[in-house]
Design a protein around this motif. Sequence first.
Motif, PDB file in Angstrom:
ATOM      1  N   ILE A  19       1.347 -13.332  -4.113  1.00  0.00           N
ATOM      2  CA  ILE A  19       0.479 -13.042  -2.972  1.00  0.00           C
ATOM      3  C   ILE A  19      -0.002 -14.338  -2.319  1.00  0.00           C
ATOM      4  N   TRP A  22       2.914 -15.782  -0.320  1.00  0.00           N
ATOM      5  CA  TRP A  22       3.697 -14.791   0.421  1.00  0.00           C
ATOM      6  C   TRP A  22       4.207 -15.322   1.756  1.00  0.00           C
ATOM      7  N   GLN A  30      10.903 -11.894   0.702  1.00  0.00           N
ATOM      8  CA  GLN A  30       9.818 -10.945   0.954  1.00  0.00           C
ATOM      9  C   GLN A  30      10.354  -9.513   0.967  1.00  0.00           C
ATOM     10  N   PHE A  34       9.335  -6.589  -1.671  1.00  0.00           N
ATOM     11  CA  PHE A  34       8.739  -5.368  -1.146  1.00  0.00           C
ATOM     12  C   PHE A  34       9.513  -4.142  -1.630  1.00  0.00           C
ATOM     13  N   LEU A  53       0.508  -6.703   2.682  1.00  0.00           N
ATOM     14  CA  LEU A  53       1.333  -7.911   2.750  1.00  0.00           C
ATOM     15  C   LEU A  53       1.328  -8.516   4.145  1.00  0.00           C
ATOM     16  N   GLN A  56      -1.342 -10.882   4.534  1.00  0.00           N
ATOM     17  CA  GLN A  56      -1.233 -12.117   3.750  1.00  0.00           C
ATOM     18  C   GLN A  56      -0.540 -13.245   4.514  1.00  0.00           C
TER      19      GLN A  56
END
Length: 78
Positions: A19, A22, A30, A34, A53, A56
Amino acid sequence: MPSAAITEQLTRALGEAVIRIWSDLPQDVQDRLFKEAVATQGESIRSQLAVFLHDQHEWTLDPLGDPREMKEPDSLGG
């Protein structure tokens, strides 16, 4: 094999590290993370995880307000 508590601690530490970095990860990484998270936890988390996300990314973070209120670069008049 580590105990359940150790496994949980290590999983949490790795997740928190992901995180934190990210927005620095390549898009393909990514996407893979995911998809793996959704496959592991189920489709019911897809929307909530996507929003989390998205928030982030460095360009969506705004320390003075809601991350979604930050204007996109092309809408700043420049």
